[in-house]
Design a protein around this motif. Sequence first.
Motif, short mmCIF file in Angstrom:
data_model
loop_
_atom_site.label_atom_id
_atom_site.label_comp_id
_atom_site.label_asym_id
_atom_site.label_seq_id
_atom_site.Cartn_x
_atom_site.Cartn_y
_atom_site.Cartn_z
N PRO A 185 0.91 -0.97 -0.02
CA PRO A 185 -0.44 -0.24 -0.21
C PRO A 185 0.46 0.99 0.34
N GLY A 186 2.21 1.47 1.20
CA GLY A 186 2.45 2.57 0.85
C GLY A 186 3.34 3.10 -0.69
N VAL A 187 3.89 2.05 -1.50
CA VAL A 187 4.26 2.03 -2.97
C VAL A 187 2.92 2.84 -3.54
N VAL A 188 2.25 1.83 -3.46
CA VAL A 188 0.61 2.36 -4.20
C VAL A 188 0.41 3.89 -3.92
N LEU A 189 0.31 4.29 -2.86
CA LEU A 189 0.28 5.26 -2.47
C LEU A 189 0.92 6.29 -3.53
N PHE A 190 2.41 5.75 -2.83
CA PHE A 190 4.06 6.90 -3.51
C PHE A 190 3.21 6.85 -4.49
N HIS A 191 2.90 6.09 -5.56
CA HIS A 191 3.07 6.34 -7.35
C HIS A 191 1.90 7.20 -7.90
N THR A 192 0.15 6.88 -6.49
CA THR A 192 -0.61 7.25 -6.84
C THR A 192 -0.48 8.94 -6.88
N ALA A 193 0.42 9.34 -5.89
CA ALA A 193 0.75 11.24 -4.97
C ALA A 193 1.39 11.25 -6.04
N PHE A 194 2.92 11.11 -7.28
CA PHE A 194 3.11 11.13 -7.98
C PHE A 194 2.71 11.64 -8.83
N GLY A 195 1.27 10.81 -9.27
CA GLY A 195 1.48 10.09 -11.00
C GLY A 195 -0.24 11.74 -10.45
N LEU A 196 -0.74 11.68 -9.64
CA LEU A 196 -1.61 12.55 -10.13
C LEU A 196 -1.94 14.04 -10.33
N PRO A 197 -0.21 14.89 -10.59
CA PRO A 197 -0.54 15.82 -11.05
C PRO A 197 -0.21 16.54 -12.78
N PHE A 198 0.06 15.14 -12.81
CA PHE A 198 0.02 14.92 -14.64
C PHE A 198 -0.93 14.89 -14.79
N ALA A 199 -1.60 13.56 -14.55
CA ALA A 199 -3.55 13.35 -14.47
C ALA A 199 -3.84 14.50 -14.38
N VAL A 200 -3.52 15.52 -13.76
CA VAL A 200 -4.54 16.78 -13.51
C VAL A 200 -4.51 17.28 -14.72
N PHE A 201 -3.06 17.47 -14.84
CA PHE A 201 -2.58 18.78 -15.68
C PHE A 201 -3.71 18.42 -17.37
N LEU A 202 -3.31 16.67 -17.74
CA LEU A 202 -4.15 16.34 -19.00
C LEU A 202 -5.22 16.10 -18.96
N LEU A 203 -5.93 16.06 -18.11
CA LEU A 203 -7.43 15.41 -18.29
C LEU A 203 -8.08 16.80 -18.42
#
Length: 293
Positions: A158-176
């Motif tokens: 779960p820690g690895v998932v949370l880290f990847h989710t947190a750092f993937g969200l800025p690009f996801a929000v910007f793109l979408l």
Amino acid sequence: MTTVDTAVRAERSLPARIAARLGGGAMRLFLIVVGLFWLMPTVGLLLSSFRDKTDIAGSGWWKVFAHPAQLTTDSYSNLFHNDTVMRSLLTTALITVPATVLVILIGALAGYAFAWLDFPGRDWWFMAVVGLLVVPVQVALIPVAKLFDKLGIFESTPGVVLFHTAFGLPFAVFLLRNFFAEIPRELLEAARLDGAGELRLFTRVVLPLGGPAIASLGIFQFLWVWNDMLIALIFADSGHPPITVALQQQVRQFGDNIDILASGAFLSMVVPLAVFFAFQRQFVSGVMAGAVK
């Protein structure tokens, strides 16, 4: 001189003639050659994964064409009986799939909110999200590790998932957000006149129209998480590591099992390649739509 005369002269100019010639068979041949060179390491890894470790150590992978008898499936047989590598593939899937789904879901909701909902400080919040794009992952490793340790999720999936989710969200929000903002306002207003609420509008109108961008985001996120080693090396459970860390541990512990490393590396490469080719049409549509808009 008229505009037509200028266009005709431009067409007959030397750069135009060179470009026209390059656009024919010569350019296609050049691209084919470049593609073959680009695929050569992958082909070499594939052929090496079907060779015995003695043959791998003694000669290059191209010797297979002269000695086809070197090809064997023993490497994959040993790989599938290697519990560490097989468990690592499952761990990688348990990390990659949730991290990709969460980024798509949260990014789509946030992108729709920033594009079509009015709330205080919307533009400032969006600028803050865009600013997070320039924050390197390395800066957050130590602070996040201390935070996860206090929360009890350090060295866990779960820690690895949370880290990847947190750092993937800025690009996801910007793109979408940028993609959703291009949806015609009239279409959304017509849906609202028909009685659609925000949730229904999001699920029935925005998400189907944003399919290409969502597919592109999903491919990027999946490839990034699946191939990651730095974050997994620090935050993942050392007893159940992802495939990248498991292969690195195999190199450290058993330096002579190059046959397992070759087959394991190719197996870890096949999954993201399969995902890319399965969604390549949506990926190209999303890239072309973003370029046009």
